[in-house]
Design a protein around this motif. Sequence first.
Motif, PDB file in Angstrom:
ATOM      1  N   MET A   1     130.101  -5.982  65.867  1.00  0.00           N
ATOM      2  CA  MET A   1     129.490  -4.818  65.731  1.00  0.00           C
ATOM      3  C   MET A   1     129.759  -3.872  64.604  1.00  0.00           C
ATOM      4  SD  MET A   1     127.064  -3.607  67.490  1.00  0.00           S
ATOM      5  CE  MET A   1     126.593  -4.097  69.217  1.00  0.00           C
ATOM      6  N   PRO A   2     128.761  -3.289  63.738  1.00  0.00           N
ATOM      7  CA  PRO A   2     129.040  -2.567  62.787  1.00  0.00           C
ATOM      8  C   PRO A   2     129.616  -1.081  63.044  1.00  0.00           C
ATOM      9  CG  PRO A   2     126.585  -2.313  63.256  1.00  0.00           C
ATOM     10  CD  PRO A   2     127.327  -3.532  64.144  1.00  0.00           C
ATOM     11  N   GLN A   3     130.408  -0.876  62.150  1.00  0.00           N
ATOM     12  CA  GLN A   3     131.107   0.472  62.330  1.00  0.00           C
ATOM     13  C   GLN A   3     130.169   1.551  61.425  1.00  0.00           C
ATOM     14  OE1 GLN A   3     134.797   1.396  60.349  1.00  0.00           O
ATOM     15  NE2 GLN A   3     135.499   2.206  62.144  1.00  0.00           N
ATOM     16  N   LEU A   4     129.718   2.618  62.140  1.00  0.00           N
ATOM     17  CA  LEU A   4     128.969   3.672  61.276  1.00  0.00           C
ATOM     18  C   LEU A   4     129.775   4.999  61.399  1.00  0.00           C
ATOM     19  CD1 LEU A   4     125.590   3.173  63.082  1.00  0.00           C
ATOM     20  CD2 LEU A   4     126.398   2.098  60.967  1.00  0.00           C
ATOM     21  N   HIS A   5     129.575   6.039  60.391  1.00  0.00           N
ATOM     22  CA  HIS A   5     130.237   7.167  60.520  1.00  0.00           C
ATOM     23  C   HIS A   5     129.279   8.252  60.603  1.00  0.00           C
ATOM     24  CE1 HIS A   5     132.096  10.768  58.495  1.00  0.00           C
ATOM     25  NE2 HIS A   5     133.175  10.237  59.138  1.00  0.00           N
ATOM     26  N   GLY A   6     129.418   9.390  61.446  1.00  0.00           N
ATOM     27  CA  GLY A   6     128.576  10.350  61.580  1.00  0.00           C
ATOM     28  C   GLY A   6     129.200  11.639  60.734  1.00  0.00           C
ATOM     29  N   GLN A   7     128.630  11.867  59.751  1.00  0.00           N
ATOM     30  CA  GLN A   7     128.983  12.717  58.726  1.00  0.00           C
ATOM     31  C   GLN A   7     128.104  14.162  58.839  1.00  0.00           C
ATOM     32  OE1 GLN A   7     131.530  12.822  56.396  1.00  0.00           O
ATOM     33  NE2 GLN A   7     130.810  15.034  56.021  1.00  0.00           N
ATOM     34  N   PRO A   8     129.038  15.116  59.422  1.00  0.00           N
ATOM     35  CA  PRO A   8     128.043  16.569  59.787  1.00  0.00           C
ATOM     36  C   PRO A   8     127.428  17.046  58.462  1.00  0.00           C
ATOM     37  CG  PRO A   8     130.195  16.262  60.517  1.00  0.00           C
ATOM     38  CD  PRO A   8     130.417  15.372  59.794  1.00  0.00           C
ATOM     39  N   TYR A   9     126.467  17.624  58.730  1.00  0.00           N
ATOM     40  CA  TYR A   9     125.784  18.441  57.329  1.00  0.00           C
ATOM     41  C   TYR A   9     126.604  19.858  57.451  1.00  0.00           C
ATOM     42  CZ  TYR A   9     122.157  15.249  57.314  1.00  0.00           C
ATOM     43  OH  TYR A   9     121.427  14.170  56.787  1.00  0.00           O
ATOM     44  N   ASP A  10     127.143  20.257  58.541  1.00  0.00           N
ATOM     45  CA  ASP A  10     127.921  21.483  58.736  1.00  0.00           C
ATOM     46  C   ASP A  10     129.288  21.309  57.898  1.00  0.00           C
ATOM     47  OD1 ASP A  10     129.832  23.426  59.479  1.00  0.00           O
ATOM     48  OD2 ASP A  10     128.985  23.574  61.556  1.00  0.00           O
TER      49      ASP A  10
ATOM     50  N   TYR B   1     123.893  15.092  62.107  1.00  0.00           N
ATOM     51  CA  TYR B   1     124.749  14.159  61.398  1.00  0.00           C
ATOM     52  C   TYR B   1     123.978  13.256  60.342  1.00  0.00           C
ATOM     53  CZ  TYR B   1     128.013  15.396  64.910  1.00  0.00           C
ATOM     54  OH  TYR B   1     129.021  15.838  65.793  1.00  0.00           O
ATOM     55  N   GLU B   2     124.641  13.149  59.148  1.00  0.00           N
ATOM     56  CA  GLU B   2     123.807  11.952  58.484  1.00  0.00           C
ATOM     57  C   GLU B   2     124.786  10.865  58.845  1.00  0.00           C
ATOM     58  OE1 GLU B   2     124.186  10.271  54.026  1.00  0.00           O
ATOM     59  OE2 GLU B   2     125.252  12.082  54.249  1.00  0.00           O
ATOM     60  N   ILE B   3     124.126   9.719  59.367  1.00  0.00           N
ATOM     61  CA  ILE B   3     124.922   8.405  59.522  1.00  0.00           C
ATOM     62  C   ILE B   3     124.991   7.362  58.553  1.00  0.00           C
ATOM     63  CG2 ILE B   3     124.495   6.424  61.193  1.00  0.00           C
ATOM     64  CD1 ILE B   3     125.001   9.240  62.631  1.00  0.00           C
ATOM     65  N   GLN B   4     126.280   7.138  58.521  1.00  0.00           N
ATOM     66  CA  GLN B   4     126.460   6.021  57.145  1.00  0.00           C
ATOM     67  C   GLN B   4     126.814   4.748  57.771  1.00  0.00           C
ATOM     68  OE1 GLN B   4     129.458   8.669  55.603  1.00  0.00           O
ATOM     69  NE2 GLN B   4     128.029   9.940  54.395  1.00  0.00           N
ATOM     70  N   PHE B   5     126.530   3.869  57.156  1.00  0.00           N
ATOM     71  CA  PHE B   5     127.014   2.206  57.261  1.00  0.00           C
ATOM     72  C   PHE B   5     128.432   2.346  56.589  1.00  0.00           C
ATOM     73  CE2 PHE B   5     127.741  -2.183  56.827  1.00  0.00           C
ATOM     74  CZ  PHE B   5     127.406  -2.423  57.842  1.00  0.00           C
ATOM     75  N   ILE B   6     129.500   1.727  57.716  1.00  0.00           N
ATOM     76  CA  ILE B   6     130.870   1.798  56.801  1.00  0.00           C
ATOM     77  C   ILE B   6     131.275   0.432  56.969  1.00  0.00           C
ATOM     78  CG2 ILE B   6     133.093   2.607  57.384  1.00  0.00           C
ATOM     79  CD1 ILE B   6     131.327   4.773  56.443  1.00  0.00           C
TER      80      ILE B   6
ATOM     81  N   ALA C   1     117.144  -0.912  55.879  1.00  0.00           N
ATOM     82  CA  ALA C   1     115.998  -0.907  56.053  1.00  0.00           C
ATOM     83  C   ALA C   1     115.365   0.027  57.367  1.00  0.00           C
ATOM     84  CB  ALA C   1     115.552  -2.359  56.285  1.00  0.00           C
ATOM     85  N   TRP C   2     116.297  -0.077  58.150  1.00  0.00           N
ATOM     86  CA  TRP C   2     115.822   0.936  59.467  1.00  0.00           C
ATOM     87  C   TRP C   2     116.165   2.495  59.046  1.00  0.00           C
ATOM     88  CZ3 TRP C   2     115.746  -1.945  63.993  1.00  0.00           C
ATOM     89  CH2 TRP C   2     115.377  -1.335  65.147  1.00  0.00           C
ATOM     90  N   CYS C   3     116.733   2.499  57.835  1.00  0.00           N
ATOM     91  CA  CYS C   3     116.889   4.124  57.679  1.00  0.00           C
ATOM     92  C   CYS C   3     117.434   4.980  58.887  1.00  0.00           C
ATOM     93  CB  CYS C   3     115.453   4.666  57.292  1.00  0.00           C
ATOM     94  SG  CYS C   3     114.708   4.058  55.660  1.00  0.00           S
ATOM     95  N   ILE C   4     118.698   4.301  59.134  1.00  0.00           N
ATOM     96  CA  ILE C   4     119.514   4.690  60.192  1.00  0.00           C
ATOM     97  C   ILE C   4     119.676   6.247  60.169  1.00  0.00           C
ATOM     98  CG2 ILE C   4     120.496   2.582  61.083  1.00  0.00           C
ATOM     99  CD1 ILE C   4     122.978   3.720  59.778  1.00  0.00           C
ATOM    100  N   ASN C   5     119.513   7.033  61.488  1.00  0.00           N
ATOM    101  CA  ASN C   5     119.783   8.348  61.461  1.00  0.00           C
ATOM    102  C   ASN C   5     120.223   8.622  62.912  1.00  0.00           C
ATOM    103  OD1 ASN C   5     117.266   8.923  63.142  1.00  0.00           O
ATOM    104  ND2 ASN C   5     116.279   8.578  61.250  1.00  0.00           N
ATOM    105  N   GLN C   6     120.466   9.818  63.408  1.00  0.00           N
ATOM    106  CA  GLN C   6     120.918  10.074  64.826  1.00  0.00           C
ATOM    107  C   GLN C   6     120.031   9.938  65.871  1.00  0.00           C
ATOM    108  OE1 GLN C   6     121.944  14.311  63.386  1.00  0.00           O
ATOM    109  NE2 GLN C   6     121.849  14.507  65.619  1.00  0.00           N
TER     110      GLN C   6
ATOM    111  N   PHE D   1     133.114  11.563  62.143  1.00  0.00           N
ATOM    112  CA  PHE D   1     133.811  10.507  63.158  1.00  0.00           C
ATOM    113  C   PHE D   1     133.238   9.064  62.950  1.00  0.00           C
ATOM    114  CE2 PHE D   1     130.708  12.872  65.530  1.00  0.00           C
ATOM    115  CZ  PHE D   1     129.715  11.573  66.225  1.00  0.00           C
ATOM    116  N   TYR D   2     133.963   8.012  63.270  1.00  0.00           N
ATOM    117  CA  TYR D   2     133.548   6.759  63.122  1.00  0.00           C
ATOM    118  C   TYR D   2     132.958   6.172  64.585  1.00  0.00           C
ATOM    119  CZ  TYR D   2     135.891   6.691  58.679  1.00  0.00           C
ATOM    120  OH  TYR D   2     136.169   7.006  57.374  1.00  0.00           O
ATOM    121  N   PHE D   3     132.106   5.469  64.754  1.00  0.00           N
ATOM    122  CA  PHE D   3     131.626   4.792  66.015  1.00  0.00           C
ATOM    123  C   PHE D   3     131.118   3.523  65.826  1.00  0.00           C
ATOM    124  CE2 PHE D   3     128.270   7.038  64.034  1.00  0.00           C
ATOM    125  CZ  PHE D   3     127.197   6.535  64.407  1.00  0.00           C
TER     126      PHE D   3
END
Length: 168
Positions: free
Chosen positions: A1-10, A42-47, A59-64, A16-18
């Motif tokens: 499973m991929p690991q993503l990161h939720g980067q707050p705009y705040d 959050y900005e969602i980043q592929f880690i 391609a999915w343009c992942i977001n929350q 956090f990683y998830f």
Amino acid sequence: MPQLHGQPYDLNANGFYFESLEDYASKAKENRNAYGDLVEEYEIQFIDGDDIDCALAKAWCINQANIGGYFAACDEWEDYQKKIFIIAAGEIGCEFDPEDVHPEEFDVDLYHVDSMQELAEEMVDEGLFGDIPEHLADYIDMDAIARDLAYDYTETEIAGERLIYRAS
């Protein structure tokens, strides 16, 4: 499973990683900024993860709002389905419902070859240009066929693999 990161705009909050939608939801529900306020955007980043899942995330343009469908696709789809989606959504720009998308909906033909020349040779070998007598086979201009194929077919690279596709 991929690991993503939720980067707050705040700027006063930590990310956090998830690795799943449930993991994201539980961590986002508890995440507070330096003032004790709940972080909402959050900005969602592929880690980390497979190259194909990284290309799928782009391609999915992942977001929350759409990561649930992304995680489901990573878990349930075969690599060839991911490639079809990456081409359809990421390269062609097809729209999709992130909660109910099926790669079979997209009219994309994939060829696992490195060049138009190789595709031309494969098509001739498979008889797509009819039966060619053996004594004439050496006179077939593969370069010309490859140039003609380039009008309807496109070369791309996904997760380090060269592919040629045709989409309607």
